[in-house]
Design a protein around this motif. Sequence first.
Motif, short mmCIF file in Angstrom:
data_model
loop_
_atom_site.label_atom_id
_atom_site.label_comp_id
_atom_site.label_asym_id
_atom_site.label_seq_id
_atom_site.Cartn_x
_atom_site.Cartn_y
_atom_site.Cartn_z
N GLU A 124 0.78 -1.12 -0.11
CA GLU A 124 -0.09 -0.07 -0.04
C GLU A 124 0.86 1.34 0.11
O GLU A 124 0.63 2.28 -0.51
CB GLU A 124 -0.85 0.04 1.21
N ASP A 125 1.86 1.24 0.75
CA ASP A 125 3.16 2.26 0.75
C ASP A 125 3.65 2.64 -0.54
O ASP A 125 4.36 3.67 -0.93
CB ASP A 125 3.77 2.22 1.83
N MET A 126 3.87 1.38 -1.33
CA MET A 126 4.84 1.27 -2.51
C MET A 126 4.14 2.14 -3.86
O MET A 126 4.74 2.55 -4.87
CB MET A 126 4.96 -0.01 -3.00
N GLY A 127 2.65 2.20 -3.79
CA GLY A 127 1.93 2.53 -5.03
C GLY A 127 2.43 3.85 -5.48
O GLY A 127 2.68 3.89 -6.74
N TYR A 128 2.26 4.91 -4.45
CA TYR A 128 2.73 6.26 -4.96
C TYR A 128 3.94 6.10 -5.51
O TYR A 128 4.34 7.04 -6.43
CB TYR A 128 2.66 6.98 -3.62
N ILE A 129 5.06 5.87 -4.78
CA ILE A 129 6.46 5.78 -5.25
C ILE A 129 6.61 5.17 -6.54
O ILE A 129 7.31 5.76 -7.47
CB ILE A 129 7.23 4.81 -4.21
N LEU A 130 6.04 4.07 -6.88
CA LEU A 130 5.98 3.36 -8.25
C LEU A 130 5.58 4.28 -9.25
O LEU A 130 5.89 4.22 -10.35
CB LEU A 130 5.61 1.95 -8.31
N GLN A 131 4.48 4.66 -8.97
CA GLN A 131 3.67 5.63 -9.82
C GLN A 131 4.65 7.14 -10.31
O GLN A 131 4.66 7.33 -11.31
CB GLN A 131 2.44 6.07 -9.56
N HIS A 132 5.55 7.45 -9.24
CA HIS A 132 5.86 8.65 -9.46
C HIS A 132 7.44 8.74 -9.43
O HIS A 132 8.28 9.89 -9.68
CB HIS A 132 5.60 9.65 -8.28
N ASN A 133 7.99 7.40 -9.65
CA ASN A 133 9.48 7.45 -9.68
C ASN A 133 9.61 6.06 -10.93
O ASN A 133 9.94 5.03 -10.19
CB ASN A 133 10.18 7.01 -8.48
N PRO A 134 9.52 6.57 -12.22
CA PRO A 134 9.79 5.67 -13.18
C PRO A 134 11.30 5.06 -13.11
O PRO A 134 11.36 3.81 -13.48
CB PRO A 134 9.58 6.28 -14.50
N GLU A 135 12.16 5.35 -12.50
CA GLU A 135 13.45 4.91 -12.46
C GLU A 135 13.44 3.79 -11.43
O GLU A 135 13.87 2.91 -11.65
CB GLU A 135 14.55 6.03 -11.86
N LEU A 136 12.88 4.00 -10.32
CA LEU A 136 12.73 3.14 -9.15
C LEU A 136 11.79 1.86 -9.78
O LEU A 136 12.12 0.72 -9.43
CB LEU A 136 12.00 3.44 -7.93
N ALA A 137 10.70 2.11 -10.61
CA ALA A 137 9.85 1.15 -10.96
C ALA A 137 10.68 0.07 -12.18
O ALA A 137 10.69 -0.93 -11.94
CB ALA A 137 8.65 1.70 -12.03
N ALA A 138 11.49 0.82 -13.01
CA ALA A 138 12.39 0.06 -13.89
C ALA A 138 13.31 -0.91 -13.21
O ALA A 138 13.71 -1.75 -13.52
CB ALA A 138 12.90 1.35 -14.81
N HIS A 139 13.89 -0.07 -12.09
CA HIS A 139 14.87 -1.05 -11.18
C HIS A 139 14.28 -2.12 -10.60
O HIS A 139 14.87 -3.35 -10.86
CB HIS A 139 15.43 0.05 -10.20
N LEU A 140 13.11 -2.06 -9.87
CA LEU A 140 12.40 -3.22 -9.53
C LEU A 140 12.02 -4.39 -10.61
O LEU A 140 12.33 -5.41 -10.40
CB LEU A 140 11.27 -2.68 -8.79
N ARG A 141 11.70 -3.79 -11.56
CA ARG A 141 11.36 -4.90 -12.62
C ARG A 141 12.57 -5.56 -13.46
O ARG A 141 12.39 -6.64 -13.49
CB ARG A 141 10.63 -3.79 -13.99
N GLY A 142 13.54 -4.70 -13.29
CA GLY A 142 14.99 -5.26 -13.82
C GLY A 142 15.26 -6.59 -12.74
O GLY A 142 15.88 -7.47 -13.12
N LEU A 143 15.20 -6.28 -11.35
CA LEU A 143 15.50 -7.04 -10.38
C LEU A 143 14.67 -8.37 -10.87
O LEU A 143 14.94 -9.56 -10.41
CB LEU A 143 15.24 -6.59 -8.97
N ALA A 144 13.39 -8.22 -10.93
CA ALA A 144 12.43 -9.35 -11.09
C ALA A 144 12.69 -10.16 -12.17
O ALA A 144 12.67 -11.29 -12.08
CB ALA A 144 11.13 -8.79 -11.11
N GLN A 145 12.90 -9.39 -13.22
CA GLN A 145 13.38 -10.28 -14.45
C GLN A 145 14.55 -11.01 -14.41
O GLN A 145 14.69 -12.28 -14.76
CB GLN A 145 13.55 -9.30 -15.79
N ALA A 146 15.53 -10.42 -13.81
CA ALA A 146 16.93 -10.86 -13.48
C ALA A 146 16.85 -12.16 -12.70
O ALA A 146 17.30 -13.18 -13.05
CB ALA A 146 18.03 -10.16 -12.85
N ARG A 147 15.97 -12.31 -11.54
CA ARG A 147 15.82 -13.31 -10.59
C ARG A 147 14.72 -14.51 -11.42
O ARG A 147 14.82 -15.46 -10.73
CB ARG A 147 15.25 -12.73 -9.46
N THR A 148 14.08 -14.20 -12.33
CA THR A 148 12.97 -15.31 -13.09
C THR A 148 13.82 -15.94 -14.20
O THR A 148 13.25 -16.66 -14.86
CB THR A 148 11.73 -14.48 -13.23
N SER A 149 15.04 -15.26 -14.83
CA SER A 149 15.46 -15.83 -15.81
C SER A 149 16.51 -16.87 -15.52
O SER A 149 17.02 -17.07 -14.60
CB SER A 149 16.02 -14.77 -16.67
#
Length: 149
Positions: A124-149
């Motif tokens: 619930e606390d992450m929603g605002y940050i992810l919507q307003h910080n594309p760099e952070l959202a991209a960082h987290l997506r990259g981690l998720a992708q790296a850990r699932t490949s």
Amino acid sequence: MASANPARNPPNDTEATSVARALRLESFFPEFTGPLCSKIFPRSGVSVYAAGDFVIEQGESGRDLFVLLEGSVSVTLSMGSAGAEVATLGAGALIGEVALLRDGLRSASAVAIVETRAFRLMFEDMGYILQHNPELAAHLRGLAQARTS
């Protein structure tokens, strides 16, 4: 099933700095103190897990993100009756990012090897940050992708 949720305490300034570093918030918040962290993430806090406690459990529903502050966890992946350790993570590591960004189901288990302190960042606390910080959202997506490949 994962251990009962330990009590969450507000982070101190050192812990807040670790959270900011792990989430790469330095450019967004140059001085990230404990009180600021508590204001930005009001539902989140520091939890302590005893050795052997599950921080997250594979298959469980959950979208909270964890920043390891002290200690270490063993990350295991089960397939049917077989399981294997896929990583050992320590201070500064993020866990839970795959479920955060995907379907909300935990893709692996993380068990505390020794007493471990983690900042539990509530979804619930992450929603605002992810919507307003594309760099952070991209960082987290990259981690998720790296850990699932």
